[in-house]
Write an enzyme that holds these catalytic residues in place. Structure first.
Site, PDB file in Angstrom:
ATOM      1  N   GLU A 294      17.342  -5.339   1.994  1.00  9.29           N
ATOM      2  CA  GLU A 294      17.305  -4.717   3.594  1.00  9.29           C
ATOM      3  C   GLU A 294      16.517  -5.826   4.152  1.00  9.29           C
ATOM      4  O   GLU A 294      16.791  -6.388   5.243  1.00  9.29           O
ATOM      5  CB  GLU A 294      17.012  -3.347   3.717  1.00  9.29           C
ATOM      6  CG  GLU A 294      18.008  -2.522   3.205  1.00  9.29           C
ATOM      7  CD  GLU A 294      17.937  -2.309   1.645  1.00  9.29           C
ATOM      8  OE1 GLU A 294      17.176  -2.843   1.217  1.00  9.29           O
ATOM      9  OE2 GLU A 294      19.004  -1.720   1.369  1.00  9.29           O
TER      10      GLU A 294
ATOM     11  N   GLU B 104       0.916  -1.017   0.023  1.00  8.68           N
ATOM     12  CA  GLU B 104      -0.066  -0.161   0.099  1.00  8.68           C
ATOM     13  C   GLU B 104       0.966   1.116   0.004  1.00  8.68           C
ATOM     14  O   GLU B 104       2.006   1.085   0.284  1.00  8.68           O
ATOM     15  CB  GLU B 104      -0.911  -0.134   1.195  1.00  8.68           C
ATOM     16  CG  GLU B 104      -1.816  -1.200   1.228  1.00  8.68           C
ATOM     17  CD  GLU B 104      -2.829  -0.865   2.508  1.00  8.68           C
ATOM     18  OE1 GLU B 104      -2.702  -0.025   3.136  1.00  8.68           O
ATOM     19  OE2 GLU B 104      -3.710  -1.658   2.562  1.00  8.68           O
ATOM     20  N   PRO B 105       0.161   2.530  -0.254  1.00  9.65           N
ATOM     21  CA  PRO B 105       1.085   3.789  -0.340  1.00  9.65           C
ATOM     22  C   PRO B 105       2.081   3.884   0.980  1.00  9.65           C
ATOM     23  O   PRO B 105       2.895   3.963   1.028  1.00  9.65           O
ATOM     24  CB  PRO B 105       0.115   4.856  -0.417  1.00  9.65           C
ATOM     25  CG  PRO B 105      -0.874   4.220  -1.002  1.00  9.65           C
ATOM     26  CD  PRO B 105      -1.063   2.764  -0.832  1.00  9.65           C
TER      27      PRO B 105
ATOM     28  N   GLY C 170       4.929  -1.051   2.652  1.00 10.48           N
ATOM     29  CA  GLY C 170       5.859  -1.767   1.885  1.00 10.48           C
ATOM     30  C   GLY C 170       6.576  -2.916   2.515  1.00 10.48           C
ATOM     31  O   GLY C 170       5.986  -3.995   2.870  1.00 10.48           O
TER      32      GLY C 170
ATOM     33  N   GLU D  40       9.034  -8.312  -3.696  1.00  8.95           N
ATOM     34  CA  GLU D  40       8.947  -9.262  -2.701  1.00  8.95           C
ATOM     35  C   GLU D  40      10.008  -9.252  -1.839  1.00  8.95           C
ATOM     36  O   GLU D  40      10.385 -10.285  -1.467  1.00  8.95           O
ATOM     37  CB  GLU D  40       8.965 -10.375  -3.667  1.00  8.95           C
ATOM     38  CG  GLU D  40       7.783 -10.455  -4.628  1.00  8.95           C
ATOM     39  CD  GLU D  40       7.594 -11.825  -5.288  1.00  8.95           C
ATOM     40  OE1 GLU D  40       7.901 -12.687  -4.966  1.00  8.95           O
ATOM     41  OE2 GLU D  40       6.900 -11.891  -6.498  1.00  8.95           O
TER      42      GLU D  40
ATOM     43  N   GLN E 202      29.208  -2.292 -19.348  1.00  4.52           N
ATOM     44  CA  GLN E 202      30.501  -1.677 -19.320  1.00  4.52           C
ATOM     45  C   GLN E 202      31.458  -2.392 -20.479  1.00  4.52           C
ATOM     46  O   GLN E 202      32.083  -1.769 -21.128  1.00  4.52           O
ATOM     47  CB  GLN E 202      31.299  -2.089 -18.025  1.00  4.52           C
ATOM     48  CG  GLN E 202      32.619  -1.114 -17.835  1.00  4.52           C
ATOM     49  CD  GLN E 202      32.232   0.250 -17.562  1.00  4.52           C
ATOM     50  OE1 GLN E 202      31.359   0.802 -17.490  1.00  4.52           O
ATOM     51  NE2 GLN E 202      33.369   1.052 -17.764  1.00  4.52           N
TER      52      GLN E 202
HETATM   53  N1  COS Z   1       7.619 -17.035   6.618  1.00 10.28           N
HETATM   54  C1  COS Z   1       6.529 -17.518   7.504  1.00 10.28           C
HETATM   55  N2  COS Z   1       6.099 -16.479   8.411  1.00 10.28           N
HETATM   56  C2  COS Z   1       6.763 -15.618   9.045  1.00 10.28           C
HETATM   57  C3  COS Z   1       7.716 -15.114   8.183  1.00 10.28           C
HETATM   58  C4  COS Z   1       8.238 -15.981   6.951  1.00 10.28           C
HETATM   59  N3  COS Z   1       9.093 -15.511   6.419  1.00 10.28           N
HETATM   60  N4  COS Z   1       8.402 -13.924   8.719  1.00 10.28           N
HETATM   61  C5  COS Z   1       7.503 -13.685   9.592  1.00 10.28           C
HETATM   62  N5  COS Z   1       6.617 -14.716   9.897  1.00 10.28           N
HETATM   63  C6  COS Z   1       5.327 -14.715  10.582  1.00 10.28           C
HETATM   64  C7  COS Z   1       5.825 -14.787  12.171  1.00 10.28           C
HETATM   65  O1  COS Z   1       6.108 -16.252  12.474  1.00 10.28           O
HETATM   66  C8  COS Z   1       4.914 -14.336  13.108  1.00 10.28           C
HETATM   67  O2  COS Z   1       3.745 -15.360  13.089  1.00 10.28           O
HETATM   68  P1  COS Z   1       2.747 -15.395  14.334  1.00 10.28           P
HETATM   69  O3  COS Z   1       3.007 -14.186  15.024  1.00 10.28           O
HETATM   70  O4  COS Z   1       1.362 -15.939  13.916  1.00 10.28           O
HETATM   71  O5  COS Z   1       3.307 -16.550  15.178  1.00 10.28           O
HETATM   72  C9  COS Z   1       4.531 -13.079  12.057  1.00 10.28           C
HETATM   73  O6  COS Z   1       4.872 -13.623  10.729  1.00 10.28           O
HETATM   74  C10 COS Z   1       4.968 -11.899  12.497  1.00 10.28           C
HETATM   75  O7  COS Z   1       6.168 -11.961  12.594  1.00 10.28           O
HETATM   76  P2  COS Z   1       7.307 -10.786  13.040  1.00 10.28           P
HETATM   77  O8  COS Z   1       6.597 -10.215  14.209  1.00 10.28           O
HETATM   78  O9  COS Z   1       8.568 -11.379  13.016  1.00 10.28           O
HETATM   79  O10 COS Z   1       6.860  -9.521  11.942  1.00 10.28           O
HETATM   80  P3  COS Z   1       7.514  -8.283  11.529  1.00 10.28           P
HETATM   81  O11 COS Z   1       6.457  -7.211  11.529  1.00 10.28           O
HETATM   82  O12 COS Z   1       8.770  -7.894  12.473  1.00 10.28           O
HETATM   83  O13 COS Z   1       8.000  -8.376  10.119  1.00 10.28           O
HETATM   84  C11 COS Z   1       9.289  -9.265   8.363  1.00 10.28           C
HETATM   85  C12 COS Z   1       8.921  -9.544   9.686  1.00 10.28           C
HETATM   86  C13 COS Z   1      10.264  -7.824   8.059  1.00 10.28           C
HETATM   87  C14 COS Z   1      10.104 -10.235   7.783  1.00 10.28           C
HETATM   88  C15 COS Z   1       8.056  -9.104   7.481  1.00 10.28           C
HETATM   89  O14 COS Z   1       7.576  -7.722   7.576  1.00 10.28           O
HETATM   90  C16 COS Z   1       8.488  -9.019   5.929  1.00 10.28           C
HETATM   91  O15 COS Z   1       8.703 -10.024   5.305  1.00 10.28           O
HETATM   92  N6  COS Z   1       8.417  -7.669   5.204  1.00 10.28           N
HETATM   93  C17 COS Z   1       8.590  -7.592   3.748  1.00 10.28           C
HETATM   94  C18 COS Z   1       7.105  -7.699   2.977  1.00 10.28           C
HETATM   95  C19 COS Z   1       7.318  -7.530   1.410  1.00 10.28           C
HETATM   96  O16 COS Z   1       8.068  -8.745   1.051  1.00 10.28           O
HETATM   97  N7  COS Z   1       6.886  -6.550   0.871  1.00 10.28           N
HETATM   98  C20 COS Z   1       6.854  -6.798  -0.517  1.00 10.28           C
HETATM   99  C21 COS Z   1       5.403  -6.871  -0.807  1.00 10.28           C
HETATM  100  S1  COS Z   1       5.115  -8.066  -2.250  1.00 10.28           S
HETATM  101  S2  COS Z   1       5.895  -7.193  -3.894  1.00 10.28           S
END
Ligand code: COS
Length: 380
Positions: free
Chosen positions: A367, A127-128, A131, A363, A336
């Site tokens: 970072e 979403e805006p 991300g 995806e 290059q």
């Molecule tokens: N696979 C499976 N489950 C996952 C996971 C993974 N890679 N990463 C986190 N989870 C689960 C955790 O197990 C936890 O589950 P429960 O609370 O039900 O036990 C839940 O998700 C929350 O985990 P956490 O508290 O670690 O989440 P955070 O908010 O700290 O975020 C990251 C973790 C940064 C890994 C996550 O926000 C992420 O992947 N962000 C990127 C999103 C993305 O790819 N955006 C692009 C959009 S699509 S183009």
């Protein structure tokens, strides 16, 4: 790596290579220039079973393994990364998740035509203002009788204009943080659901990306995926799969750029010899070849772990991180090596350089991959 591949995997790789050369390559430059969606190519990929490669044949998929999927993605993306991402979204982000967590109604009505490639899917999480921190969903879904009413906006959605079915994430209970997010299957044409203007992008220009908006968009209860409150877990698990898909796309881009650079370096002469004979170029080619091989091995390892039913989260993130950074580096070096020729469309490495950049962003950015890998290492 060939020694580890089965005869069937080699055959799928060969089929994808031939298809890319004959059916995709002739129009890649023009489609990139005109930002034209490759509809006919996608229809032909569907005939090969490449739009639902890993889906069980009982849901009209091709029933192939993940290693085969990665090999096919590499060959397609080597020639055209835009076609690669369209295929990747339908396979990794849409059909994979629906098969694993969709109810039988969803599988019959939506998964089957998606797996046949008659319909195209999209994954609407970003979403805006959400991300990398995908928990911050502003889109809401409110229960009303036996349906849910969606309001909000999504951004940067691949296949956004051309998809038929969309997996849409929305907040159903804000107080529960990520356990208050739910995933819905939304059909194009549902009243209140509109697609925004197509983005004018740096790379992967032949794929379409746009925003989506929802204004009192009513979705039936049976279109809830997995269950209410499981949307974030669904997104995370699905993105793990998406990451070996994007890793494969990145390996493909790097392979394409390297092959062109190698051929050019063996032909182009400077200072009395082919430029490949100058150490400055030879060393670049050596590094490129080695890094591509390493990226490919990491990617196939993640896929083989998944096929063996083992945990592959860390390995998929490592593959995505390393392969995407390799793609950017190899494509830059390919430009290059080509010198001035590398800067014009005809030689194609400039497109590969533009296409490579997004693999470090979508995806899960590089970072984010480092966060996932770091957390896993510390937890082990
Ligand atoms: N696979 C499976 N489950 C996952 C996971 C993974 N890679 N990463 C986190 N989870 C689960 C955790 O197990 C936890 O589950 P429960 O609370 O039900 O036990 C839940 O998700 C929350 O985990 P956490 O508290 O670690 O989440 P955070 O908010 O700290 O975020 C990251 C973790 C940064 C890994 C996550 O926000 C992420 O992947 N962000 C990127 C999103 C993305 O790819 N955006 C692009 C959009 S699509 S183009």
């Amino acid at each position: 790596m060939d020694f580890l591949l089965t005869e069937e995997q080699k055959m799928i790789q060969e089929t994808a290579r031939d298809f890319a050369r004959k059916e995709i390559a002739p129009t890649t430059i023009e489609r990139d220039k005109n930002a034209e969606f490759p509809r006919e190519i996608i229809n032909k990929l569907a005939e090969l079973g490449f739009m639902g490669m890993m889906v069980d044949p009982k849901y009209d998929g091709a029933g192939m393994d993940t290693v085969s999927y990665a090999l096919a993605m590499m060959e397609i993306s080597k020639v055209d990364a835009s076609v690669g991402v369209i295929m990747s979204v339908n396979n990794s982000l849409v059909t994979f998740g629906l098969e694993k967590w969709g109810n039988e109604f969803i599988k019959e009505k939506y998964l089957k035509p998606l797996a046949r490639g008659e319909k195209l899917g999209a994954f609407a999480l970003s979403e805006p203002e959400a991300g990398s921190d995908a928990t911050q969903q502003h889109t809401t879904a409110t229960k009303d009788g036996d349906s849910w009413v969606l309001n909000g906006m999504k951004n940067w959605i691949t296949n956004g204009k051309n998809a038929d079915y969309y997996i849409v994430f929305a907040q159903t209970d804000k107080a529960k943080r990520h356990h208050g997010i739910t995933a819905f299957l939304v059909e194009k044409g549902t009243p209140g659901f509109t697609q925004g203007v197509k983005e004018d992008k740096l790379g992967i220009r032949s794929s379409d990306t746009c925003s989506l908006s929802f204004a009192d968009c009513r979705v039936p209860e049976e279109n809830v995926i997995w269950e209410v409150g499981k949307g974030f877990n669904f997104a995370m698990n699905t993105l793990n799969g998406g990451r070996y898909g994007i890793a494969s796309q990145a390996v493909g881009i790097a392979m394409g750029a390297y092959e062109r650079a190698l051929n050019y370096a063996k032909e182009r002469k400077a200072f009395g010899t082919e430029i490949a004979n100058h150490q400055a170029i030879m060393f670049k080619l050596a590094d490129m070849a080695m890094e591509i091989e390493a990226a490919k091995l990491l990617t196939l390892q993640a896929c083989a772990l998944k096929d063996a039913g083992k945990d592959y989260i860390k390995e998929a993130s490592m593959a995505k991180l390393f392969a995407s950074e390799t793609a950017v580096k190899v494509a830059r070096e390919a430009v290059q090596i080509h010198g001035g020729y590398g800067y014009v469309r005809e030689y194609e490495v400039e497109r590969m350089y533009r296409d490579a950049k997004i693999t470090e962003i979508y995806e899960g950015t590089s970072e984010i991959q480092r966060i996932i890998i770091g957390r896993k290492i510390l937890a082990d």
